[in-house]
Enzyme design. Sequence first.
Site, mmCIF file in Angstrom:
data_model
loop_
_atom_site.group_PDB
_atom_site.id
_atom_site.type_symbol
_atom_site.label_atom_id
_atom_site.label_comp_id
_atom_site.label_asym_id
_atom_site.label_seq_id
_atom_site.Cartn_x
_atom_site.Cartn_y
_atom_site.Cartn_z
ATOM 1 C CD GLU A 58 -52.893 92.186 -64.844
ATOM 2 O OE1 GLU A 58 -51.731 91.982 -64.410
ATOM 3 O OE2 GLU A 58 -53.845 92.492 -64.105
ATOM 4 C CG ASN A 65 -47.416 97.687 -58.629
ATOM 5 O OD1 ASN A 65 -48.361 97.970 -57.892
ATOM 6 N ND2 ASN A 65 -47.338 96.558 -59.282
ATOM 7 C CD GLU A 66 -47.231 92.769 -57.174
ATOM 8 O OE1 GLU A 66 -46.942 92.433 -58.324
ATOM 9 O OE2 GLU A 66 -48.043 92.161 -56.458
ATOM 10 C CD GLU A 84 -51.819 94.789 -56.563
ATOM 11 O OE1 GLU A 84 -51.858 93.696 -57.149
ATOM 12 O OE2 GLU A 84 -51.081 95.718 -56.911
HETATM 13 C C1 IPT Z 1 -50.035 92.162 -59.256
HETATM 14 C C2 IPT Z 1 -49.775 93.569 -59.763
HETATM 15 O O1 IPT Z 1 -49.292 94.413 -58.756
HETATM 16 C C3 IPT Z 1 -50.996 94.179 -60.352
HETATM 17 O O2 IPT Z 1 -50.630 95.333 -61.051
HETATM 18 C C4 IPT Z 1 -51.691 93.219 -61.263
HETATM 19 O O3 IPT Z 1 -50.856 92.963 -62.331
HETATM 20 C C5 IPT Z 1 -51.991 91.960 -60.495
HETATM 21 O O4 IPT Z 1 -50.827 91.408 -60.035
HETATM 22 C C6 IPT Z 1 -52.615 90.876 -61.307
HETATM 23 O O5 IPT Z 1 -53.800 91.275 -61.838
HETATM 24 S S1 IPT Z 1 -48.599 91.143 -59.373
HETATM 25 C C7 IPT Z 1 -49.072 89.652 -58.532
HETATM 26 C C8 IPT Z 1 -49.530 88.671 -59.522
HETATM 27 C C9 IPT Z 1 -47.932 89.112 -57.780
#
Ligand code: IPT
Length: 994
Positions: free
Chosen positions: A138, A195-196, A295
């Site tokens: 974000e 990342n992801e 996460e």
């Molecule tokens: C995940 C991201 O890796 C992280 O940076 C942040 O954006 C978070 O979401 C949401 O706050 S993406 C996830 C929604 C699959």
Amino acid sequence: MKLSTSLLVLTSLTASTLARVIGGKPNQFIQPYKREVLQDIVTWDEHTIFVNGERVLFLSGEFHPFRLPVPSLWLDVLQKIKALGFNGVSIYIDWALLEGKSGSFEAEGVFALEPFFEAAKAAGIYLIARPGPYINAEVSGGGFPGWLQRVPGRLRTRDESFLNATENYVKSISEIVAKAQITNGGPVILLQPENEYTSADETVVPEFPDAVYFEYIQEQYRNAGIVVPFISNDARPAGYFTPGSPGGVDIYGYDGYPLGFDCANPYTWPDGNLPTDRNTLHEQQSPNTPHSVLEFQGGSFDPWGGLGFDQCSELLNHEFERVFYKNNYGFGITLLNIYMIFGGTNWGNLGHPGGYTSYDYGSVIRETRVIDREKYSELKLQANFLQVSPAYWTAEAQNGTNGSFTDTNALHVTALLGNVTNFYVIRHSAYNSLDSTNYKFTAPTSAGNLTIPQLNNTLTLNGRDSKFHVTDYDVGEYNLLYSTAEIFSWKKYDSKTVLVVYGGPGEQHEAAFTGVDASLVEGSGVNIAKKGDATVLNWPVSTSRKIVKVGEDLYVYILDRNSAYNYWVTDDIILKAGYLIRNATVDADSLSIVGDVNATSTLEVIGGAPSKLTTLTFNGESVAFNQSSLGVVSSSLSYSAPELDLPDLSSLTWKYFDTVPELSNTYSDEAWTSASLDFTYNSHRNLTTPTSLYSSDYGYHYGVLLYRGHFTATGEESTLFITAQGGSASGFTVWVNSTFVGSWAGADYANNGNVTFNLPSLTSGSNYVITVVLDTTGLDENWTVGEEEMKTPRGVISYTLSGHSSQSDVAWKLTGNLGGEDYIDHTRGPLNEGGLAAERAGYHLPGAPTDSWNDVVGGPLAGLDKPGVAFYATTVDLDIPSGWDVPLSFVFGNSSSTTGSNGTSAVYRAQLWVNGWQYGKYVHNVGPQDSFPVPEGIWDYQGSNYVAVALWALEEAGAKLESFTLEAGTPVKSGYGPVTVVEGETWSKREGVY
Ligand code: IPT
């Protein structure tokens, strides 16, 4: 030292493997290499990671240092995380803040990471470094600097120009992180590349998921000295880049946000949102690495026009933690990072357009650094339990089933089987049920199959709750044969062993100990009876504490959950206290405790105090105490809130500067950048104007952008159509010469505004200038590879001036922050300034030459009687007693009824600076944020502060703030230590200002 067997199964990626991966085409960027074990300090097996040969249950919280630009407060947050029973923190690093100009990497002052690493070491926290280069998070551009909009290569792919663009950043940041690796005595034990990297438009990126790219990023880090293991974060358990596969990392991890990000219905848990059978999936995907979740939802982001973080905190509350986190533990997860544990603030334009200034996230530690008691405490109970339960770390997770181990199909039980100790996670089969369900629990134990409770009554699981039951659980020399009450912590001391258990309201619990007797030593209502070799305790939960002495020297503290929230565990002691305990040091006969209180609080050290205590201090001050014959130390921590005399902003004299001097007919835009490019560097969107007006083509990326369109009138002009794009909730105002022609007020659903404005009649042959002031809300993220959303341009993207056969009749100039990518203020970084005249001149900085400006009592509360942007500055003197952590926020009040100064309804927005730091963007007609916390350290709590507000009235009526106040939260008497006011550049006359 136990070297992980899984290290040995990692395959090396040879040249021929790579050739296969990239379809046989030679690729000059890829240096084939052989992955070797580069260090032996951080290792792992299928259960957990090891640090220095010791198993570590890694419980971690996400905390972005850059979202709290006060280095002396980092330790405060880290200690609050540590006090949860956590031992880890994951940090993102935001490239956009560190390389504002391509080739110029800077990580100094508030952007320096070394002080963060030192604070982590001091707090006893290990770190996962997540430097991207793509981070999402974000933040503006998902961490990509604005200048990447000019790089032709597809972002997050193997395109050469993209990879080249990452080189300087990755190299520079790696050098910093490398020094802080545990191999060099630092706190960093893992690194997450990218990342992801999980979702793509495969029509444009057919090679996705591209092992060549993913390997390349890892190789960049390795080449720059990163030796700790790589861990991944698949957006979902897709099984991409698992160890041993091409591009594979060392430890596979994934993310999970099961309740999503819509805080509209905070009490609705949709059917089917609870993950199931993740342990089976893990066994298939990465059987030789610890089950890792990089996460897991700890809150939610919230968009412009959203519902506000209090509501997100309600959706992702303590009940969510109970059911969803315990469900995770049921999969045997031993590496867990909660996103976010402390969200912080999108100060200085660092956020993306999908969010506003606050990044509170509804986390356990709120944006104000205040602990959210119930949510924080629930997590503290869970973390402490797991940290004292090594049997959990290696237990084998089974698949859960409805109706197993209990007498009802309404409940679902997941067993984790250890060598001796077994764990059972109980929840409702319908995970979102609000029912209270009575049950009996039947499980094998060392005393045979037992149906519990054995003595009387029944067990109860309340709605939206989940519990651990344990069997044959090791409490020092004692065998806890079973417990339906949950364990908070236990510890064996020389003279006694202390065990703390708890239950929820209305519950009945039972626990049994093998081969020992027991007697009640405090409280009442515990039924104690022998069953075979075991002594069984059975009790209804109540708010009055019970202590049962078991055997020779085990003291079982039986609490209700709400009381358990007041208990804390430090390295040495277990104690009951108030708001926060940071640490405790036992030194011979003295005990020093550091912590915080927000009310007069009882202090009771139930384990670990010196047997003959002579001195007890709290935050360095001696406190009186009693010590019982059992060594328990009792005291009281007094609290009496200081009188805070906060200034009344409405009675202050503010200095006023008209920050749209461009409207004056004497204004010269000679020094502005000519929008003369007849092409764009942007590979994502074709031009729809004769020359490019995309701000990033000219190096302006953040905050307010301004355009000046010069033309000679034909006299036929009746309308001006403009599309200006600044992201969600952006807005713009247009003038021709000094005549206001209209505004786009902005809306949460719109990335841009398309407006046709009526023009006043213009005189044929006369020269005119269109002025557009556009507020932008950040650059888009780039989550889906191939979509190139980060390149979505900002600025005027199309226009039509009627009465002209060629739109080239308008000659445009533009500006944003002074200097663009050669930004002026290196202390606050490349994003803090936008293009308002006051910002260009540096008038938001302390020391601005305001003496010659007009006085306006109440400043923005007096407001404007016509459209425009007014810049008000004043001095706010604070005298907050030291040692008191007092959250301060600016509050924009009465939003819904606010009117223009001529009495009609008004559309306006505002920006806020404290001592030069942009700490708020308020959009009255979009919301939701109207309270803007600003931390101590940005504030000088014992001095004068330079505060500025830019009030932008977008409509004919003008605008004023109806109420604007500085408000304090509950003062916390705190052991957080001294806070140093951050040094920022002060005002000096800027070269070439316009
Ligand atoms: C995940 C991201 O890796 C992280 O940076 C942040 O954006 C978070 O979401 C949401 O706050 S993406 C996830 C929604 C699959």
